[in-house]
Each structure stands twice: as C-alpha cells, then as structure tokens.
Motif scaffolding. Structure first.
Motif, PDB file in Angstrom:
ATOM      1  N   UNK A 369       3.838  63.859 -12.105  1.00 50.22           N
ATOM      2  CA  UNK A 369       2.946  62.897 -11.843  1.00 50.22           C
ATOM      3  C   UNK A 369       1.824  63.053 -12.743  1.00 50.22           C
ATOM      4  N   UNK A 370       1.266  64.398 -12.954  1.00 47.64           N
ATOM      5  CA  UNK A 370       0.164  64.739 -13.859  1.00 47.64           C
ATOM      6  C   UNK A 370       0.130  64.515 -15.289  1.00 47.64           C
ATOM      7  N   UNK A 371       1.672  64.523 -15.807  1.00 51.80           N
ATOM      8  CA  UNK A 371       1.970  64.274 -17.347  1.00 51.80           C
ATOM      9  C   UNK A 371       1.965  62.771 -17.321  1.00 51.80           C
ATOM     10  N   UNK A 372       2.575  62.203 -16.288  1.00 58.74           N
ATOM     11  CA  UNK A 372       2.633  60.617 -16.602  1.00 58.74           C
ATOM     12  C   UNK A 372       1.355  59.943 -16.475  1.00 58.74           C
ATOM     13  N   UNK A 403       8.049  54.711 -12.253  1.00 57.42           N
ATOM     14  CA  UNK A 403       6.772  55.172 -11.314  1.00 57.42           C
ATOM     15  C   UNK A 403       7.531  55.181 -10.131  1.00 57.42           C
ATOM     16  N   UNK A 404       8.576  54.821  -9.667  1.00 57.97           N
ATOM     17  CA  UNK A 404       9.387  54.784  -8.137  1.00 57.97           C
ATOM     18  C   UNK A 404      10.046  56.084  -7.967  1.00 57.97           C
ATOM     19  N   UNK A 405      10.545  56.538  -9.302  1.00 58.06           N
ATOM     20  CA  UNK A 405      11.472  57.656  -9.392  1.00 58.06           C
ATOM     21  C   UNK A 405      10.765  59.135  -9.232  1.00 58.06           C
ATOM     22  N   UNK A 457      19.546  61.175  -2.788  1.00 62.17           N
ATOM     23  CA  UNK A 457      20.489  59.809  -2.973  1.00 62.17           C
ATOM     24  C   UNK A 457      20.693  59.306  -4.255  1.00 62.17           C
ATOM     25  N   UNK A 458      19.706  59.383  -5.430  1.00 59.77           N
ATOM     26  CA  UNK A 458      19.880  58.869  -6.626  1.00 59.77           C
ATOM     27  C   UNK A 458      20.638  59.945  -7.468  1.00 59.77           C
ATOM     28  N   UNK A 459      20.750  61.071  -7.155  1.00 63.61           N
ATOM     29  CA  UNK A 459      21.156  62.217  -8.354  1.00 63.61           C
ATOM     30  C   UNK A 459      22.443  62.686  -7.590  1.00 63.61           C
ATOM     31  N   UNK A 460      22.811  62.840  -6.512  1.00 63.69           N
ATOM     32  CA  UNK A 460      24.015  63.103  -5.575  1.00 63.69           C
ATOM     33  C   UNK A 460      24.652  62.359  -4.889  1.00 63.69           C
ATOM     34  N   UNK A 461      23.971  61.371  -4.089  1.00 64.34           N
ATOM     35  CA  UNK A 461      24.826  60.244  -3.321  1.00 64.34           C
ATOM     36  C   UNK A 461      25.978  61.032  -2.504  1.00 64.34           C
ATOM     37  N   UNK A 462      26.985  60.218  -3.075  1.00 61.61           N
ATOM     38  CA  UNK A 462      28.383  60.617  -2.356  1.00 61.61           C
ATOM     39  C   UNK A 462      29.183  61.597  -2.932  1.00 61.61           C
ATOM     40  N   UNK A 463      28.920  62.016  -4.235  1.00 58.06           N
ATOM     41  CA  UNK A 463      29.581  62.995  -5.041  1.00 58.06           C
ATOM     42  C   UNK A 463      28.808  63.594  -6.005  1.00 58.06           C
ATOM     43  N   UNK A 464      28.318  64.890  -6.047  1.00 51.12           N
ATOM     44  CA  UNK A 464      27.829  65.598  -7.108  1.00 51.12           C
ATOM     45  C   UNK A 464      28.373  65.584  -8.394  1.00 51.12           C
ATOM     46  N   UNK A 465      27.892  65.380  -9.759  1.00 51.55           N
ATOM     47  CA  UNK A 465      26.445  65.223  -9.837  1.00 51.55           C
ATOM     48  C   UNK A 465      26.231  64.195 -10.888  1.00 51.55           C
TER      49      UNK A 465
END
Length: 612
Positions: A369-372, A403-405, A457-465
């Motif tokens: 966030x600082x770098x953004x 921004x949301x991620x 939920x975004x990177x793993x969810x139901x199966x890594x990865x």
C-alpha cells in the motif's frame, strides 16, 4: 522431434577454443564414451554395451559412478527379446539389491492394462496411490531410471509431448525421490541431462548459446545401424525447436543447478557436483546467463513462453519467475563451484550480479500500500540520476482491481518491470521462489505470506494454487495473448490453478516458520485431487472445474503433493531447498540502500568489492 544423430557431443568437446574456461576442462578425458553414427542428422545420446552392463564411470577426479547392475541393455536387442520386457518399479538407493540382475527390464511410464493403480501396501490412501503413480511414470534408459514423463494418462489418445521428460517437470519428482531416500534416479537425471547440454543445430540451422539445457528429452528406440533386426536406445532432446512457439527454455539450466545443489545437500554426496564435467556444465550455464548484452538492468532478459508459462502471456522482458530462479541458481552455483584460477573472474561476476539483482528486485519490484501511494503521486518525464520515477511509470497504469486486491497488511513482488511498464499481476512461482531463495527480504517474505492468507479466496479457493492473479479478460486478453484459445480467462496460464505449486508454497511456508499455511492448502487439495485423477490444472476463479485441456495423471501434480506431505512430516528437510542470505551480500545491499542516489558517471573504483 526428428530422429537423433551421432554420438554424443559432451560439454567438454563442444567448447570452442575461444571459451574462457580453464584449460584443464578442455583437456580432461570425457566421462562418457558413445559410439559414433554417421547416419544421424542431429546429435543424440546413445547407449553402448559398456553403459548397459553396469560398468563404473570414472571421472578425472576418480569418482566412481555406479549404475544399476542390470546385466542386459535395452538399447541393443532383437524383436524376440522385446516381447519379454515388463514394467518394474524403482528400488531405494540405500542398498542396491543383488537380484536386480534377475529383474525384468522396465517399460517407460507404463500403467497397468486397465489404468488402475494398486498400492503395494494394500491400502488406498492418497499418498500410496501417488507413490504408485509416480513410480509408474519413471523413464528408463538402458535399465537405469533417468526421469519421469510429464503425464501418464492411460485413457488419453493424444500424447503430444507429454511422454517426454521435462527438466522443470522433473524437479518435484526428483525432490520427492530425494526425500524418500531414492537417490539413483536423481543422480542419473543430473548426469544424463548434462550430456545433452550445448546443442549445435536446432531450428532453421540457428545455434543456441553454448550451455543451454534442453526443455525435455525422450528415450527413443531406433534400429541399430547396419542391422535392422536389432535396436538401440537414443536420448533425443528438444531445445525448443519442436515446442509450441519454438521458444528455447531459459529456466531448464537454472532448475538443473538448483536440483544439483539439493542432491548434494540431501545425500551428503558432494562428489557429483565436484566432478570436472559437472563443474564445466555449471560454468557454461552461468556464462550464458551472465553474458554482456545491450540490457541496462541486472535482471535476465527473456522472451514470452521461455519458462513455466510457456505461451504468449505478456511476460516478455524481465519476468519475476525467471529472476527468482536466476538468483537462486547463482546462489546455488556459488556454493558448489570449486575454487581455482579459472573461476576467479566468474565468481566475481556472479557476486556482482547477486548484489545488483537483489537490490533491483527488492527495490523496484516490491509493491504494498505504501508503494502504491508512491506510484500514484509519481511525476513523469524525470531526467537525472536522482529521479524518483526511474522507469517513467505513468500513475494511470495502476489497475482498478489492484485497489481492492492489496490488503492493508501484506505485499508482493510484481510480475515484470520495464521502461514505462509495470505488470502488477501476482505471479505465484516468482513470489514463492523469492522467499525460498531469499531474494525477498525477511519482511517482504512474511508480507507475501500475509497477502496469501488475506487473499486466500482469490489465490487458493477450492484448489491450490493460482499461477497468476488476476486473469486477463476481454480486449486485454485478445491483444496480449492473441486470443489464445487455451489461455482463456481463469484457465491454464491465464489465472488457472496448478496443484504442482503446492510444494513450493510448502517450502516457503516452512522456511518462514508458518507451516500452517501449507497444511491448510494440502488439506484442501486432498479433498479432490485424487478423485479428479491428478489433473494438470483447474479452471474458473474458484478452481471448481478440471482444466478444459488438462492432462490427467499429471506427474508434477502428483509429485508436488508428495513433496508437500514429506516436508510437512519432516520440516527440517526444507533446508535442502532453501537458501539464506549471507552476511557479505546483506552488507553490500545495505551499502547500496544507504548510498547517495546522486551518483555521477565515472571510472569504477577498483577497490570496491562489488561493482554494480
């Protein structure tokens, strides 16, 4: 792939007189000797009776390389003998069995006739099934195990190149065998792939750089010269001339060095890495990577499709995955190189690149966030040595999804950086391996894992990865991928989920003292991966579908799961794969951070230990 040609051209024999390698390497006796065959069109590796009968290999350093004691060679046999060949499994290397001479010779990557796997212990556990499948994917060359095929689906009629041994695909297989105490297959893989290094002719009569390792190879049975009733085995490598897109692999040599170091760490046998031919192979890879060019950055410049993401995905330039593997290979090579007069310049160049590369990635690829907020307020068209916006990045490039991620706590290394371009996508392999190799700082490493937990939920969810996040969609997908029908949004390399990344997540988590992250991911994978027949990848945002073109019984999905389980059962074994930043490198990096940015051009001071 076309049929292979003549006897093997060893790395030693392929060196040009202008090479800067020590003269001792040029005059050393080659380790292996292979029969010439003038009828072949391209260089290949052939087996002779001396190899097949289990004779010891003697290197100039008097290291004895003991092969499996098979008394017969599959590279020369008649058609009647061929009918008697049956499959067998690899035995542990901690005590070669004397009855190996009586065992039937193995068939490469063979499954039972109905495609089902029966556990040797009579149980049906996921691990037992995975081990059976992994062993049945083993490829043999003249009776010796030398790798595993990419996929072994008995119900698939379209093989393509999935019946080949890929260097990058074998890495988790090799690590699984090392952790299991089965060392022979890894040693054979290292030494035989070394003999395929430095090709001459590839696509349209162009030559790759000396030191290039193949992307894959295949054991081919061809008629013996002068006798059609006899056959011989030939190792036929692919350097990209048969690959989709015809792109040479950049990561193969880097993975080879990493596996070589892991072999020495795990077995305690450093005699393999100290051999003259192996030392030469390491140096040839380093010279290829460290060669001067037009690029101004310490990162490695590569094209699209030259790594795990092997299709057009907009990662040309300086992709993080290659930089993390490059850094790791440099660290491993520095650890293994034997000191000698001819190595001084190479080691000095290696140290210089390590310092510059670590500074460049940590300083310019890092995002939180600082770098953004800093990028959001960038001034463009800055000219001077003390410019803040050194790469002329336009603030409008910040994508809306970011921004949301980006969580308040956590961060990651971006996928790519070039003038006026930042690829803000999260690429898993590059970030995870930056932790493993200590390319990322300790704080950055924890921040990456913080982000993984925050965005589970975004990177793993139901199966890594997830291989990367987010997927390209719409007009962006059409322009950057060329409307690639395989890389549709949330599929394959465009946001698909790859179970093989599980082992790298496990190594990174254990190294940072947070194994619960890997445990959670493994538990999630176990719910489906065996039921789904070990797919190559999964589709959709939550990885709910098996990939639309995914191969089943994908070997590195199987091996990745096994490595994760073995490491979680014995976390101390992760040290065989990780690297710690040494004090000299840390001090040099600190000096660069604290240095005055208003540097002027001028002659480099000779007393500086590191030249950046």
């Amino acid at each position: 792939m076309a049929a292979s040609e003549t006897g093997l051209r060893l790395p030693l024999g392929s060196l040009s007189p202008s090479s800067h390698l020590s003269s001792s390497f040029l005059t050393s006796t080659p380790l292996l000797s292979f029969k010439p065959s003038s009828s072949r069109k391209r260089s290949g590796l052939k087996c002779t009776n001396s190899i097949a009968r289990g004779n010891s290999f003697h290197s100039p350093s008097n290291f004895v390389f003991k092969k499996l004691q098979s008394t017969r060679c599959r590279c020369q046999r008649n058609d009647v003998e061929e009918k008697n060949i049956r499959s067998s499994t690899l035995l542990p290397s901690d005590g070669l069995k004397s009855d190996l001479d009586e065992m039937p010779l193995p068939v490469n990557g063979s499954l039972s006739s109905n495609g089902n796997v029966q556990s040797a212990t009579g149980t049906n556990s996921i691990e037992d099934e995975a081990w059976d499948l992994l062993r049945q994917s083993i490829v043999y060359y003249c009776g010796s195990p030398i790798g595993t095929i990419a996929a072994n689906d008995p119900n698939s009629t379209s093989v393509l190149n999935y019946d080949q041994v890929f260097i990058r695909d074998f890495i988790p297989s090799g690590i699984a065998f090392l952790l299991k105490g089965e060392y022979d297959i890894v040693r054979d893989f290292i030494l035989y792939t070394l003999q395929l290094q430095s090709w001459e002719k590839t696509m349209d009569c162009h030559s790759p750089g000396q030191g290039l390792m193949p992307a894959s190879f295949k054991v081919k049975t061809v008629p013996l010269d002068g006798d059609d009733s006899m056959t011989e085995e030939v190792l036929d490598p692919d350097f990209g001339e048969a690959a989709i897109g015809r792109v040479a692999p950049v990561d193969s040599g880097l993975w080879w060095i990493i596996l070589l170091r892991a072999y020495g760490k795990c077995t305690g046998d450093v005699s393999v890495q100290e051999r003259v031919d192996v030392q030469t192979g390491i140096k040839m890879i380093l010279k290829l990577c460290l060669a001067d060019g037009f690029d101004m950055f310490p990162t490695l410049l590569v094209t699209d499709g030259s790594c795990m993401i092997d299709r057009r995905m907009g990662i040309h330039g300086h992709p993080l995955e290659i930089q993390a593997l490059f850094y790791s290979a440099l660290v491993c090579a520095r650890e293994m190189l034997t000191p000698e007069d001819g190595s001084a310049d190479l080691i000095r160049a290696l140290n210089n690149r390590l310092v510059a590369l670590s500074f460049h990635i940590r300083e310019y690829y890092w995002l939180d966030m600082k770098k953004i907020n800093e990028i959001y307020r960038y001034q463009t068209e800055e000219y001077s040595y003390d410019a803040v916006n050194k790469f002329n990045i336009y603030p409008d490039q910040i994508p809306s999804w970011l921004v949301d991620f980006m969580p308040n706590r956590g961060g990651y290394l971006i996928g790519n950086l070039q003038p006026a371009h930042m690829d803000f996508r999260f690429f898993s392999l590059g970030n995870l391996w930056s932790i493993v190799s200590s390319l990322a700082t300790n704080d950055q490493s924890h921040a990456i894992l913080d982000l993984v937990e925050a965005k589970w939920a975004e990177l793993v969810a139901d199966m890594p990865f997830k291989i990367c996040y987010p997927a390209m969609e719409g007009e962006e997908w059409r322009i950057i991928t060329g409307s690639d029908p395989k890389n549709t949004p949330w599929s394959y390399h465009n946001g698909g989920s790859w179970p093989t990344l599980l082992w790298q997540l496990t190594v990174a988590s254990i190294k940072m003292g947070r194994p619960e992250i890997a445990e959670k991911a493994v538990e999630l994978a176990e719910r489906r991966i065996a039921i789904d027949k070990w797919p190559e990848y999964y589709d959709t945002k939550r990885a709910r579908f098996i990939g639309k073109q995914a191969r089943l019984y994908q070997t590195w999905s199987i091996a990745g799961y096994l490595v994760a389980k073995l490491l979680l059962a014995n976390p101390s074994a992760a040290k065989f794969l990780t690297s710690e930043e040494d004090s000299d490198l840390r001090n040099a990096f600190s000096c660069m951070i604290s240095a005055n940015p208003r540097r002027t051009r001028g002659r480099k001071k000779t007393q500086q230990p590191f030249i950046v």
